[in-house]
Scaffold this motif. Sequence first.
Motif, PDB file in Angstrom:
ATOM      1  N   VAL B  21     -19.414  33.019 -14.333  1.00 27.19           N
ATOM      2  CA  VAL B  21     -19.419  33.905 -13.154  1.00 27.19           C
ATOM      3  C   VAL B  21     -19.055  35.330 -13.570  1.00 27.19           C
ATOM      4  N   LYS B  22     -18.030  35.434 -14.407  1.00 30.97           N
ATOM      5  CA  LYS B  22     -17.575  36.766 -14.828  1.00 30.97           C
ATOM      6  C   LYS B  22     -18.708  37.542 -15.509  1.00 30.97           C
ATOM      7  N   ARG B  23     -19.493  36.829 -16.328  1.00 25.29           N
ATOM      8  CA  ARG B  23     -20.596  37.491 -17.033  1.00 25.29           C
ATOM      9  C   ARG B  23     -21.632  38.055 -16.054  1.00 25.29           C
ATOM     10  N   GLN B  24     -21.813  37.392 -14.928  1.00 28.29           N
ATOM     11  CA  GLN B  24     -22.751  37.924 -13.929  1.00 28.29           C
ATOM     12  C   GLN B  24     -22.199  39.200 -13.316  1.00 28.29           C
ATOM     13  N   GLN B  25     -20.895  39.204 -13.057  1.00 25.88           N
ATOM     14  CA  GLN B  25     -20.310  40.421 -12.496  1.00 25.88           C
ATOM     15  C   GLN B  25     -20.407  41.564 -13.509  1.00 25.88           C
ATOM     16  N   GLY B  28     -23.388  43.586 -13.629  1.00 22.46           N
ATOM     17  CA  GLY B  28     -23.622  44.557 -12.566  1.00 22.46           C
ATOM     18  C   GLY B  28     -23.880  43.947 -11.201  1.00 22.46           C
ATOM     19  N   HIS B  29     -23.762  42.639 -11.085  1.00 21.42           N
ATOM     20  CA  HIS B  29     -24.035  41.995  -9.796  1.00 21.42           C
ATOM     21  C   HIS B  29     -22.786  41.896  -8.930  1.00 21.42           C
ATOM     22  N   GLU B  30     -22.982  41.957  -7.616  1.00 26.43           N
ATOM     23  CA  GLU B  30     -21.957  41.461  -6.692  1.00 26.43           C
ATOM     24  C   GLU B  30     -22.182  39.959  -6.575  1.00 26.43           C
ATOM     25  N   VAL B  31     -21.096  39.183  -6.660  1.00 26.85           N
ATOM     26  CA  VAL B  31     -21.260  37.739  -6.786  1.00 26.85           C
ATOM     27  C   VAL B  31     -20.489  36.977  -5.709  1.00 26.85           C
ATOM     28  N   ALA B 114     -19.885  39.516   7.547  1.00 21.58           N
ATOM     29  CA  ALA B 114     -19.266  40.852   7.532  1.00 21.58           C
ATOM     30  C   ALA B 114     -18.101  40.917   6.536  1.00 21.58           C
ATOM     31  N   ALA B 115     -17.143  40.001   6.673  1.00 21.70           N
ATOM     32  CA  ALA B 115     -15.967  40.036   5.805  1.00 21.70           C
ATOM     33  C   ALA B 115     -16.369  39.801   4.348  1.00 21.70           C
ATOM     34  N   LEU B 116     -17.328  38.910   4.180  1.00 25.95           N
ATOM     35  CA  LEU B 116     -17.805  38.560   2.847  1.00 25.95           C
ATOM     36  C   LEU B 116     -18.425  39.775   2.158  1.00 25.95           C
ATOM     37  N   LEU B 117     -19.284  40.477   2.881  1.00 23.03           N
ATOM     38  CA  LEU B 117     -19.949  41.647   2.301  1.00 23.03           C
ATOM     39  C   LEU B 117     -18.936  42.744   1.971  1.00 23.03           C
ATOM     40  N   ALA B 118     -17.960  42.931   2.855  1.00 21.02           N
ATOM     41  CA  ALA B 118     -16.944  43.960   2.607  1.00 21.02           C
ATOM     42  C   ALA B 118     -16.147  43.617   1.351  1.00 21.02           C
ATOM     43  N   SER B 119     -15.789  42.342   1.229  1.00 20.00           N
ATOM     44  CA  SER B 119     -15.012  41.906   0.074  1.00 20.00           C
ATOM     45  C   SER B 119     -15.808  42.070  -1.218  1.00 20.00           C
ATOM     46  N   MET B 120     -17.077  41.674  -1.183  1.00 19.86           N
ATOM     47  CA  MET B 120     -17.912  41.788  -2.379  1.00 19.86           C
ATOM     48  C   MET B 120     -18.147  43.249  -2.750  1.00 19.86           C
ATOM     49  N   ALA B 121     -18.330  44.079  -1.729  1.00 20.87           N
ATOM     50  CA  ALA B 121     -18.553  45.506  -1.989  1.00 20.87           C
ATOM     51  C   ALA B 121     -17.324  46.133  -2.639  1.00 20.87           C
ATOM     52  N   ALA B 122     -16.141  45.555  -2.360  1.00 21.98           N
ATOM     53  CA  ALA B 122     -14.898  46.062  -2.950  1.00 21.98           C
ATOM     54  C   ALA B 122     -14.671  45.480  -4.342  1.00 21.98           C
ATOM     55  N   GLY B 123     -15.671  44.793  -4.877  1.00 17.99           N
ATOM     56  CA  GLY B 123     -15.555  44.300  -6.246  1.00 17.99           C
ATOM     57  C   GLY B 123     -14.918  42.933  -6.378  1.00 17.99           C
ATOM     58  N   ILE B 125     -14.945  38.897  -6.228  1.00 20.92           N
ATOM     59  CA  ILE B 125     -15.850  37.753  -6.274  1.00 20.92           C
ATOM     60  C   ILE B 125     -15.440  36.804  -5.158  1.00 20.92           C
ATOM     61  N   ALA B 126     -16.398  36.442  -4.316  1.00 22.03           N
ATOM     62  CA  ALA B 126     -16.106  35.552  -3.189  1.00 22.03           C
ATOM     63  C   ALA B 126     -16.362  34.113  -3.623  1.00 22.03           C
ATOM     64  N   VAL B 127     -15.371  33.252  -3.441  1.00 16.65           N
ATOM     65  CA  VAL B 127     -15.531  31.838  -3.784  1.00 16.65           C
ATOM     66  C   VAL B 127     -15.509  31.033  -2.492  1.00 16.65           C
ATOM     67  N   ILE B 128     -16.571  30.278  -2.261  1.00 14.05           N
ATOM     68  CA  ILE B 128     -16.774  29.619  -0.970  1.00 14.05           C
ATOM     69  C   ILE B 128     -16.941  28.125  -1.195  1.00 14.05           C
ATOM     70  N   PRO B 129     -16.117  27.310  -0.554  1.00 16.54           N
ATOM     71  CA  PRO B 129     -16.317  25.871  -0.678  1.00 16.54           C
ATOM     72  C   PRO B 129     -17.650  25.467  -0.049  1.00 16.54           C
ATOM     73  N   GLY B 130     -18.440  24.721  -0.761  1.00 12.66           N
ATOM     74  CA  GLY B 130     -19.674  24.216  -0.190  1.00 12.66           C
ATOM     75  C   GLY B 130     -19.380  23.088   0.769  1.00 12.66           C
ATOM     76  N   PHE B 131     -20.426  22.608   1.482  1.00 12.65           N
ATOM     77  CA  PHE B 131     -20.332  21.311   2.168  1.00 12.65           C
ATOM     78  C   PHE B 131     -19.639  21.414   3.519  1.00 12.65           C
ATOM     79  N   GLN B 132     -18.890  22.531   3.770  1.00 13.87           N
ATOM     80  CA  GLN B 132     -18.062  22.538   4.977  1.00 13.87           C
ATOM     81  C   GLN B 132     -18.442  23.639   5.944  1.00 13.87           C
TER      82      GLN B 132
END
Lengths: 413, 413
Positions: B21-25, B28-31, B114-123, B125-132
């Motif tokens: 994941v770190k390598r993707q960031q 230059g990606h928002e992840v 909204a919150a997700l995009l703001a967090s990612m824009a601030a650099g 990495i958003a970690v989201i549990p799948g399945f729920q």
Amino acid sequence: MKFGGTSMAGTERIRRVAGIVKRQQEAGHEVAVVVSAMSGETDRLVTFCREANPLYDPAEYDVVVASGEQVTSGLLALHLQALGCKARSWLGWQLPIRTDEAHAKARIEEIDSAALLASMAAGEIAVIPGFQGLTADNRVTTLGRGGSDTSAVAVAAAVKADRCDIYTDVDGVYTTDPRIVAKARKLKSVTYEEMLELASVGSKVLQTRSVSLAMKENVRVQVLSSFIDESAPPADSLPGTMIVSDEELEGLDMERQLITGIAADKNEAKVILTRVPDRPGAVATIFSPLAEANINVDMIIQNVGREHTDTDVTFTVPASDLDRTKALLDAQQATIGFEKMTTDAKVAKISVVGVGMRSHAGVASTMFKALADRGINIQAISTSEIKVSVLIDADEVELAVRVLHTAYELDGA
Amino acid sequence: MKFGGTSMAGTERIRRVAGIVKRQQEAGHEVAVVVSAMSGETDRLVTFCREANPLYDPAEYDVVVASGEQVTSGLLALHLQALGCKARSWLGWQLPIRTDEAHAKARIEEIDSAALLASMAAGEIAVIPGFQGLTADNRVTTLGRGGSDTSAVAVAAAVKADRCDIYTDVDGVYTTDPRIVAKARKLKSVTYEEMLELASVGSKVLQTRSVSLAMKENVRVQVLSSFIDESAPPADSLPGTMIVSDEELEGLDMERQLITGIAADKNEAKVILTRVPDRPGAVATIFSPLAEANINVDMIIQNVGREHTDTDVTFTVPASDLDRTKALLDAQQATIGFEKMTTDAKVAKISVVGVGMRSHAGVASTMFKALADRGINIQAISTSEIKVSVLIDADEVELAVRVLHTAYELDGA
């Protein structure tokens, strides 16, 4: 009702808990249940966090460890449904249980009880994971180890419960540790203050914070065993120990003794600094660095030397903090100006506790005489309004507890 | 990015994921990362629910099983922080991920990004549990087994991601199962429709629902291996298989073949009803009871008998539903009016899939001829716009796949 990790460890035990809860509902009560994680689960999750990052972010740590109670709350609801009860889980963020932002050691600020009360009034048993809460910005918090007791008391206060029953692996609070004194008696009742003194000096029945909260909110707490016979009479006969206010205590237990209980704590270590200069501020130079390092100093005795130019200072710290204490004071020897430091981890603190001693003189002298008669040397003394504590050699702790239990006429049949 | 349970099974593997994941960031990606529970964990939790109550309440089941992904999302955030990245977990109820109320098999309705995009824009990495997810009345839902793929595609759609990279234990989508055909080639790209046909006929790379959602939301999905060398070039070089729209496919892969892949599915069983009366509504009397019992009938062939008074009806059902199918039809024999039922679970369905066949005749006849040349008997045929499937003896499945892989010139070097 609150059940700890041992009671929730696996399918058979949760089924048993469901049976105990159902009997309370059948006895006519509206019931909310607070549960711990299965025993061992929190340790497993904490290990994962430490492996991820020894200096872990407590906010993410809370996300991980709060899951243990989430699992048991859902499972207990399922078990209750299997017994034909209406039941549902209410997670910390669903009620919500609002806490401050001190992740991993949060304090409960407010519980919104509206949904809970409506659900209980509709005949549903509410199952609430202990230990967890929610910050103002909607992040998961946990209350620190043992926090489920505090959750239970807080929920009881929020719904104005008649009683908060805490099921543990002991069946109540005893006059002293029954493993040391076979004739220890189970107490019908103790006051909040007594329980606080007993809890803080080594009687590990309830988390101290939960007792403080119960006192503040005036919640009647009963400690009782989760290994009772499920077919026994309903818990309304109060088989455990009630923890109540001074005022209520009178009505519950007229025949109570002067002394409520005797507690022993072996996790103390003694530090003696000799020939500390006897001048204003000298003692502050000793204890300020310890306070800054979050080391909890308990008993402090200052013996002024014969020439009134220097003094010996004796104090106790938790045994686990002894090495850090020594290092801190060694580094400050020149500033403090002591001659020598000696330490002893082989000590124990014995405390006699009882609200009765407020109105009775002679409690301390009975203690000193009983110990002296058996040749047990007292190394330090501290007192509070309802407690007398002495520091003795760790080897003599069992003997001292037995001697005092008899001296204060606490021995049962 | 999405990582499955095998990639999240324990400290060492999560640390490895954090590195990917770190390598993707760093590229230059928002992840945003969607994670599954540790492999085995969901099974463990499901077992607890079944033990509590075989007819469990799916709402409480969801509370229990959703905890597995909560744990791994917190842990991955901790591991990312340990590598110096800013990271935080966003639980299903925190975003929230809104679903319908179909507990244990919920469908995502909306993700508030909204919150997700703001967090990612601030650099971060958003970690989201799948399945729920979360219902309108704030109860926890889960999406059904394998739902984390769907979560990942839904999050990618919500944040309008350039790409949704699904890391699995295979390194892409192949022309056929490489364990059967050593010369199987990894595909650079497939269309959503092709992937759906490949997924539904036994190529278990992605959950079907996630592909449908990607097609609906036009999310570019890449399937690639989570066991890649972490020091390899960043994933921008697209080492896996891209799943894209028809239009985009042209640009990505000019040289693609007429046929994209060949899939085999051994989990079918064949049912033959002989001498069903040839009158209007007769077929409905066969399939209505199966549909009501939620049995998924796949291929259906009706051979009208010589005298045009009765017909033989052949169809396939999942092998796991064969016993129920037999029982249901036996009970209806008089109503349906068939003479005899014969069944055969030793069959397999072979499908050739490719959008190219829309504009090319002769695909099916190539298949029939290649199989006939090797003496492989075709028991049934079904076709769609981009697929031809045949039912054959299960013993001949590997041979058939190899023969067809060569016949359609899919063999790699």
